[in-house]
Design an enzyme around this catalytic site. Structure first.
Site, mmCIF file in Angstrom:
data_model
loop_
_atom_site.group_PDB
_atom_site.id
_atom_site.type_symbol
_atom_site.label_atom_id
_atom_site.label_comp_id
_atom_site.label_asym_id
_atom_site.label_seq_id
_atom_site.Cartn_x
_atom_site.Cartn_y
_atom_site.Cartn_z
ATOM 1 N N GLU A 21 64.194 39.016 15.211
ATOM 2 C CA GLU A 21 63.650 39.217 16.558
ATOM 3 C C GLU A 21 64.395 40.344 17.265
ATOM 4 O O GLU A 21 63.791 41.192 17.923
ATOM 5 C CB GLU A 21 63.790 37.917 17.348
ATOM 6 C CG GLU A 21 63.338 38.022 18.797
ATOM 7 C CD GLU A 21 63.722 36.799 19.610
ATOM 8 O OE1 GLU A 21 63.213 36.678 20.741
ATOM 9 O OE2 GLU A 21 64.534 35.977 19.127
ATOM 10 N N HIS A 22 65.711 40.345 17.148
ATOM 11 C CA HIS A 22 66.542 41.374 17.768
ATOM 12 C C HIS A 22 67.363 42.069 16.683
ATOM 13 O O HIS A 22 68.023 41.400 15.890
ATOM 14 C CB HIS A 22 67.494 40.769 18.801
ATOM 15 C CG HIS A 22 66.800 40.047 19.916
ATOM 16 N ND1 HIS A 22 66.272 40.684 21.007
ATOM 17 C CD2 HIS A 22 66.538 38.725 20.100
ATOM 18 C CE1 HIS A 22 65.725 39.812 21.826
ATOM 19 N NE2 HIS A 22 65.859 38.605 21.293
#
Length: 341
Positions: free
Chosen positions: A327-328
């Site tokens: 996600e990051h």
């Protein structure tokens, strides 16, 4: 911190797949229970909504669900100058990112007299879920509301849970007022998703639900999908930080901690090109986490779901991160632009 350390070069294909494979879909028992909650709200409306709010948290101390707009303005006025400045800077940054992403209408004439038009119309009403209760996430409110405003959505409603004393975090309320949002509900969990999806007398339905949440929120979103639009189902927060020997251990450690604080289920990985830089970052992370308000949560996330992966070179580190597809993703390397080329 007892973060697991692995050597990427020695991993079997099976072990590599084990580390990089995960799912946003909650446990089957949670999905079943959440589906029952939203179905009850669909069938019984406010009666079920108030019942589940009483059982699982929600509603203000005076039994109201909707927060008075005057209380939102009061919360905004109570923010410190530093906090208001930080929120305002965040608003400006988020708007600058999303404004160019707004699609434009177009008309094409492939054949004389034949016009093909592509027209973008905003949804009429969107519900933004903002996690809360044990911690406050005004940033989630900003990142959910601002894109909807840029898109031109007429009505934006926010749902966010209360703490143990049945209060909503004042910073979240102030952030809502800062953006001009007047419809905020003290609701959390699957019951908030059910109310948004199906509507009740107290909470009008929305066309789409966006925003992060825990397993119950994700399970409820999956349960209402088809009846109400949702964003992508979000699992626990996750981050991969890729570093080479040029990385500043203090900054890289901060990147690891800022996602680990979201919850004890957060998956956090440090992928380094040497054991030396990896060790320096882990040591710095230990220094930074000590004394933080969310220290216990961060330590639980790193101890139970943290990973330090050592790669033979930057190319191998980037490939591991690409397989993970987090996600990051942050890169602390000599030339980040070249690394992603």
């Amino acid at each position: 911190m007892r973060v697991e350390t692995i050597e990427i070069a020695t991993l079997s294909l099976k072990d590599r797949d084990r580390f990089t494979r995960r799912s946003a879909v909650p446990d089957r028992s949670i999905r079943t229970a959440a589906a029952n909650v939203v179905a009850a709200i669909r069938d019984r409306g406010d009666s079920a909504l108030l019942e589940y709010s009483a059982r699982f948290g929600g509603g203000l101390a005076d039994e109201r669900l909707r927060i008075d707009p005057a209380d939102l303005k009061s919360a905004l006025g109570s923010l410190s100058d530093d906090l208001l400045t930080a929120l305002t800077r965040a608003v400006d940054a988020i708007r600058s990112i999303h404004q160019p992403q707004r699609p434009s209408n177009s008309v094409i004439e492939p054949t004389p007299g034949v016009l093909v038009e592509r027209r973008w119309s905003p949804l009429a009403r969107v519900g933004v879920y903002v996690p809360g209760g044990r911690a406050s996430y005004p940033s989630s409110l900003l990142m959910g509301v601002i894109p909807a405003q840029i898109a031109g959505v007429d009505e934006i409603a926010v749902a966010t849970p209360t703490d143990e004393e049945r209060r909503v975090n004042p910073t979240v309320l102030g952030a809502a007022a800062l953006l001009g949002i007047e419809e905020v509900y003290a609701l959390g969990g699957a019951q908030a998703i059910g109310a948004f999806a199906y509507g009740t007398a107290m909470v009008p339905r929305v066309d789409k639900i966006v925003g992060p949440g825990g397993p119950w929120v994700t399970a409820a979103k999956l349960a209402v999908f088809g009846d109400c639009a949702i964003d992508l189902p979000a699992g626990p927060s996750e981050a991969v930080v890729v570093v080479d020997d040029t990385a500043d251990p203090r900054v890289a450690a901060a990147d690891l901690l800022c996602q680990a604080e979201h919850g004890s289920e957060s998956a956090i990985a440090l992928v380094a090109t040497s054991r030396e830089i990896a060790k320096a970052i882990v040591v710095e992370a230990e220094i930074q986490v000590t004394g933080l308000a969310r220290e216990t949560t961060i330590r639980d996330a790193l101890n139970d779901h943290g990973l330090v992966a050592v790669a033979a070179d930057l190319e191998s580190a980037l490939q591991f991160a690409n397989d993970w597809a987090p996600e990051h993703l942050t890169l602390h390397v000599a030339d980040a632009a070249d690394a992603v080329a």
